[in-house]
Design an enzyme around this catalytic site. Structure first.
Site, mmCIF file in Angstrom:
data_model
loop_
_atom_site.group_PDB
_atom_site.id
_atom_site.type_symbol
_atom_site.label_atom_id
_atom_site.label_comp_id
_atom_site.label_asym_id
_atom_site.label_seq_id
_atom_site.Cartn_x
_atom_site.Cartn_y
_atom_site.Cartn_z
ATOM 1 N N GLY A 1 0.824 -1.209 0.000
ATOM 2 C CA GLY A 1 0.000 0.000 0.000
ATOM 3 C C GLY A 1 0.857 1.258 0.000
ATOM 4 C CB THR A 2 3.993 2.120 1.799
ATOM 5 O OG1 THR A 2 3.405 1.792 3.066
ATOM 6 C CG2 THR A 2 4.917 3.309 1.951
ATOM 7 C CG ASN B 1 -4.841 3.986 9.572
ATOM 8 O OD1 ASN B 1 -5.111 5.013 8.960
ATOM 9 N ND2 ASN B 1 -3.806 3.892 10.387
ATOM 10 C CD GLN C 1 -6.888 -0.409 7.482
ATOM 11 O OE1 GLN C 1 -7.677 -1.350 7.646
ATOM 12 N NE2 GLN C 1 -5.632 -0.484 7.875
ATOM 13 N N GLY D 1 -2.706 -5.992 -0.193
ATOM 14 C CA GLY D 1 -3.158 -7.376 -0.043
ATOM 15 C C GLY D 1 -3.322 -7.838 1.392
ATOM 16 C CG HIS D 2 -0.622 -6.591 4.781
ATOM 17 N ND1 HIS D 2 -0.639 -6.291 6.129
ATOM 18 C CD2 HIS D 2 -0.169 -5.485 4.156
ATOM 19 C CE1 HIS D 2 -0.211 -5.042 6.289
ATOM 20 N NE2 HIS D 2 0.076 -4.533 5.108
ATOM 21 C CB THR E 1 10.184 -10.035 -12.600
ATOM 22 O OG1 THR E 1 11.221 -9.762 -13.548
ATOM 23 C CG2 THR E 1 9.536 -11.374 -12.927
ATOM 24 C CB CYS F 1 3.046 2.980 11.597
ATOM 25 S SG CYS F 1 2.619 1.912 10.260
HETATM 26 N N1 PLP Z 1 -2.658 3.159 4.133
HETATM 27 C C1 PLP Z 1 -3.403 2.774 5.169
HETATM 28 C C2 PLP Z 1 -4.700 3.478 5.452
HETATM 29 C C3 PLP Z 1 -2.986 1.728 5.996
HETATM 30 O O1 PLP Z 1 -3.716 1.362 7.036
HETATM 31 C C4 PLP Z 1 -1.745 1.096 5.693
HETATM 32 C C5 PLP Z 1 -1.226 0.027 6.576
HETATM 33 O O2 PLP Z 1 -1.489 -0.004 7.759
HETATM 34 C C6 PLP Z 1 -1.021 1.537 4.586
HETATM 35 C C7 PLP Z 1 -1.498 2.566 3.822
HETATM 36 C C8 PLP Z 1 0.286 0.903 4.209
HETATM 37 O O3 PLP Z 1 0.080 -0.347 3.608
HETATM 38 P P1 PLP Z 1 1.300 -1.395 3.502
HETATM 39 O O4 PLP Z 1 1.495 -1.931 4.869
HETATM 40 O O5 PLP Z 1 0.827 -2.428 2.541
HETATM 41 O O6 PLP Z 1 2.446 -0.633 2.993
#
Ligand code: PLP
Length: 403
Positions: free
Chosen positions: A71-72, A150, A178, A199-200, A236, A324
């Site tokens: 996601g980041t 989140n 989320q 994905g996670h 890849t 985090c």
């Molecule tokens: N954006 C939100 C709202 C999230 O809650 C998170 C992860 O907690 C992220 C981005 C980051 O996702 P990733 O852990 O896949 O980098």
């Protein structure tokens, strides 16, 4: 000791069906989907099918799906690619309650000669739409507002903001990490140009994300390399994880109804139960527009971290603030932006459920949390014999505390 996992906004269990679907792509089906030969071709076909499943979950076209590592990366990619596409524009609009994936990125942009407006929220975590409207200018390149928060689960009016942005010729990005898999999303009729997911958070493994790029959106790639993902993200493809995410998307299509009914009912039972037994406790966030699985609850005059340690000893896995920010004793930036008083923000716990949670687990939490809070309050200097010490203001704000 049994494990009661109610920290699904931090990460989710990889569904057994997902693990099973991925397995062959770690062993016998190891071809590169870009290869010309039949061996790569069969993998390419599987990736294509997984892409279609992923697209279906959010009402997108398969060609609008770009795989990333998380996601980041999707968030960073969306913002950088837009800024690179509109080099003459130097203004970014976002909110004060974004995940660090956006939050820290805009802090960096601010130091790199970009102008950044962070729109605030009210006490319920709802966005100040007037502030957002007023902030848009000719110089605005991108507006980025998360679909759902989140920490509190508050859902933002992203469709409305996307319409607004489009009317002003501004690209709209949403961090839907989320939201995807928890609430229905259909991008067919929307004006959202870019959307991030991970994905996670939806029962696929860690290390796979998606950036949705609406057809026609200007996009100068952030990760430059090979021709993969139609030149929008080099590298890849992570084939097993793409296959896993496809399976997770398929499962989510079928479980969204359960999320919004059974999981929501469990969350509501948990909230109601805790609030009715524990004095000086409150739910953080808009009661109407909230993810069905998330509950941020403040227990005044106790430290969130102490609660978590005690709950962990009972086998209950929850969170204080986002994963985090936990580990730091500063109250979360989200609760501070909402103006939650220091004493309440400090004692906040996030419970986030999934389809794997059961009624027995909620009963277990309801049985054990009240005693934990009582025990911790018994050693609090503000608390005596089941209530606040006289002369102490409920929700007192610590002098000088950031609000
Ligand atoms: N954006 C939100 C709202 C999230 O809650 C998170 C992860 O907690 C992220 C981005 C980051 O996702 P990733 O852990 O896949 O980098």
């Amino acid at each position: 000791m049994k494990t009661i996992y109610v920290d699904n906004n931090a990460t989710t269990r990889t569904a057994p069906e997902v693990v099973e679907a991925m397995q062959p792509y770690f062993s016998e089906l190891y071809g590169n989907p870009s290869s010309m030969h039949f061996f790569g071709g069969q993998v390419e076909k599987a990736v294509k099918e997984a892409r279609a499943k992923m697209a279906a979950l959010i009402g997108a076209d398969p060609e609008e799906i770009v795989y990333t590592s998380c996601g980041t990366e999707s968030d960073n990619s969306a913002i950088w690619a837009t800024l690179r596409s509109y080099p003459e524009k130097r203004h970014v609009i976002t909110t004060r309650v974004e995940h660090p994936a956006i939050n820290n990125l805009v802090n960096y942009l601010r130091q790199s000669d970009y102008r950044v407006t962070e729109v605030g929220v009210d006490r319920e975590g709802r966005l100040n739409m007037d502030h957002l409207r007023d902030a848009i200018s000719e110089d605005t390149a991108v507006i980025s507002v998360m679909w759902a928060n989140n920490e509190t689960g508050v859902v933002f009016p992203v469709e409305e903001i996307a319409e607004l942005a489009t009317r002003h010729g501004v690209v709209f990005h949403t961090d839907a990490v989320q939201a995807v898999g928890k609430i229905p999303i259909n991008l067919k009729e929307s004006k959202i140009a870019l959307l991030s997911l991970s994905g996670h958070k939806l029962h696929a493994p860690k290390g796979i994300g998606v950036l949705y790029i609406r057809k026609g959106t200007k996009f100068k790639p952030f990760v430059v390399g090979g021709h993969q993902e139609k030149g929008r993200r080099g590298g890849t493809e992570n084939v097993p994880y793409i296959i896993g995410l496809g399976k997770a998307a398929e499962l989510a299509m079928n479980s969204i109804e359960e999320e919004t009914t059974r999981v929501k009912a469990l969350r509501d039972k948990l909230e109601k139960g805790l609030l009715s037994i524990i004095p000086n406790s409150m739910v953080n966030g808009d009661s109407k527009n909230r993810l069905p699985n998330t509950s941020s609850i403040s227990f005044e005059y106790v430290e969130g971290e102490s609660i978590l340690i005690h709950l962990s000893n009972l086998g209950i896995c929850a969170s204080s603030g986002s994963a985090c920010t936990s580990g730091s004793l500063e109250p979360s930036h989200v609760l501070r932006a909402m103006g939650v008083p220091f004493t309440a923000a400090h004692g906040s716990v996030r419970f986030s459920l999934s389809v794997y949670n059961t009624e027995e687990e909620i009963d277990y939490i309801l049985e054990h949390v009240p005693g934990t809070i009582e025990k911790l309050r018994s050693i609090s200097p503000f608390w005596k014999d089941g209530s606040l010490l006289t002369g102490t203001t409920s929700c007192a704000v610590k002098p000088g505390a950031p609000q």
